[in-house]
Design a protein around this motif. Structure first.
Motif, PDB file in Angstrom:
ATOM      1  N   SER A  54       0.819  -1.218   0.000  1.00 15.45           N
ATOM      2  CA  SER A  54       0.000   0.000   0.000  1.00 15.45           C
ATOM      3  C   SER A  54       0.847   1.259   0.000  1.00 15.45           C
ATOM      4  O   SER A  54       0.364   2.326  -0.390  1.00 15.45           O
ATOM      5  CB  SER A  54      -0.939  -0.001   1.202  1.00 15.45           C
ATOM      6  OG  SER A  54      -0.232   0.260   2.400  1.00 15.45           O
ATOM      7  N   LEU A  55       2.101   1.174   0.441  1.00 15.93           N
ATOM      8  CA  LEU A  55       2.969   2.355   0.521  1.00 15.93           C
ATOM      9  C   LEU A  55       3.791   2.583  -0.748  1.00 15.93           C
ATOM     10  O   LEU A  55       4.495   3.584  -0.851  1.00 15.93           O
ATOM     11  CB  LEU A  55       3.898   2.227   1.731  1.00 15.93           C
ATOM     12  CG  LEU A  55       3.199   2.227   3.081  1.00 15.93           C
ATOM     13  CD1 LEU A  55       4.205   1.928   4.179  1.00 15.93           C
ATOM     14  CD2 LEU A  55       2.478   3.540   3.324  1.00 15.93           C
ATOM     15  N   ARG A  56       3.703   1.654  -1.685  1.00 15.20           N
ATOM     16  CA  ARG A  56       4.470   1.797  -2.935  1.00 15.20           C
ATOM     17  C   ARG A  56       3.932   2.969  -3.746  1.00 15.20           C
ATOM     18  O   ARG A  56       2.746   3.275  -3.706  1.00 15.20           O
ATOM     19  CB  ARG A  56       4.359   0.527  -3.775  1.00 15.20           C
ATOM     20  CG  ARG A  56       5.057  -0.642  -3.138  1.00 15.20           C
ATOM     21  CD  ARG A  56       4.902  -1.908  -3.942  1.00 15.20           C
ATOM     22  NE  ARG A  56       5.227  -1.674  -5.340  1.00 15.20           N
ATOM     23  CZ  ARG A  56       4.688  -2.340  -6.356  1.00 15.20           C
ATOM     24  NH1 ARG A  56       3.808  -3.279  -6.143  1.00 15.20           N
ATOM     25  NH2 ARG A  56       5.043  -2.077  -7.586  1.00 15.20           N
ATOM     26  N   HIS A  57       4.821   3.599  -4.476  1.00 10.36           N
ATOM     27  CA  HIS A  57       4.420   4.683  -5.359  1.00 10.36           C
ATOM     28  C   HIS A  57       3.833   4.086  -6.633  1.00 10.36           C
ATOM     29  O   HIS A  57       4.338   3.095  -7.146  1.00 10.36           O
ATOM     30  CB  HIS A  57       5.623   5.567  -5.706  1.00 10.36           C
ATOM     31  CG  HIS A  57       6.172   6.286  -4.527  1.00 10.36           C
ATOM     32  ND1 HIS A  57       5.535   7.348  -3.938  1.00 10.36           N
ATOM     33  CD2 HIS A  57       7.281   6.067  -3.787  1.00 10.36           C
ATOM     34  CE1 HIS A  57       6.235   7.775  -2.917  1.00 10.36           C
ATOM     35  NE2 HIS A  57       7.316   7.014  -2.794  1.00 10.36           N
ATOM     36  N   PRO A  58       2.767   4.714  -7.170  1.00 10.80           N
ATOM     37  CA  PRO A  58       2.196   4.187  -8.413  1.00 10.80           C
ATOM     38  C   PRO A  58       3.173   4.370  -9.581  1.00 10.80           C
ATOM     39  O   PRO A  58       3.984   5.304  -9.575  1.00 10.80           O
ATOM     40  CB  PRO A  58       0.937   5.022  -8.615  1.00 10.80           C
ATOM     41  CG  PRO A  58       1.118   6.234  -7.762  1.00 10.80           C
ATOM     42  CD  PRO A  58       2.064   5.873  -6.673  1.00 10.80           C
ATOM     43  N   PRO A  59       3.116   3.481 -10.575  1.00 12.74           N
ATOM     44  CA  PRO A  59       4.001   3.634 -11.719  1.00 12.74           C
ATOM     45  C   PRO A  59       3.688   4.910 -12.479  1.00 12.74           C
ATOM     46  O   PRO A  59       2.558   5.360 -12.508  1.00 12.74           O
ATOM     47  CB  PRO A  59       3.729   2.395 -12.578  1.00 12.74           C
ATOM     48  CG  PRO A  59       2.430   1.870 -12.095  1.00 12.74           C
ATOM     49  CD  PRO A  59       2.218   2.358 -10.695  1.00 12.74           C
ATOM     50  N   ARG A  60       4.696   5.472 -13.082  1.00 11.85           N
ATOM     51  CA  ARG A  60       4.492   6.719 -13.839  1.00 11.85           C
ATOM     52  C   ARG A  60       4.255   6.459 -15.283  1.00 11.85           C
ATOM     53  O   ARG A  60       4.599   5.622 -15.917  1.00 11.85           O
ATOM     54  CB  ARG A  60       5.712   7.608 -13.687  1.00 11.85           C
ATOM     55  CG  ARG A  60       5.825   8.082 -12.280  1.00 11.85           C
ATOM     56  CD  ARG A  60       7.008   8.980 -12.123  1.00 11.85           C
ATOM     57  NE  ARG A  60       7.131   9.324 -10.717  1.00 11.85           N
ATOM     58  CZ  ARG A  60       7.561  10.473 -10.310  1.00 11.85           C
ATOM     59  NH1 ARG A  60       7.907  11.395 -11.133  1.00 11.85           N
ATOM     60  NH2 ARG A  60       7.649  10.711  -9.037  1.00 11.85           N
TER      61      ARG A  60
END
Length: 60
Positions: A54-60
């Motif tokens: 849940s703390l991962r950054h979303p892919p760009r």
């Protein structure tokens, strides 16, 4: 104390549920039609993995 939570689809079908009683050393995790009885350590490991996801950054 009883701890219960669930996640459902928009149509109300339950996808995931977790239920644990205060004095019970196990928690019941239900995924669809499958049920797993988990120890406290297994619950912590699953919770840690979900928290990290849940703390991962979303892919760009």
């Amino acid at each position: 104390m009883t701890a219960t939570t669930s996640i459902s689809t928009g149509a109300g079908e339950e996808i995931v549920s977790v239920h644990v009683e205060d004095e019970d050393p196990f928690a019941v995790l239900t995924l669809g039609r499958q049920t797993a009885v988990l120890t406290r350590d297994e619950c912590r490991r699953i919770a840690d993995a979900l928290r990290a996801a849940s703390l991962r950054h979303p892919p760009r």
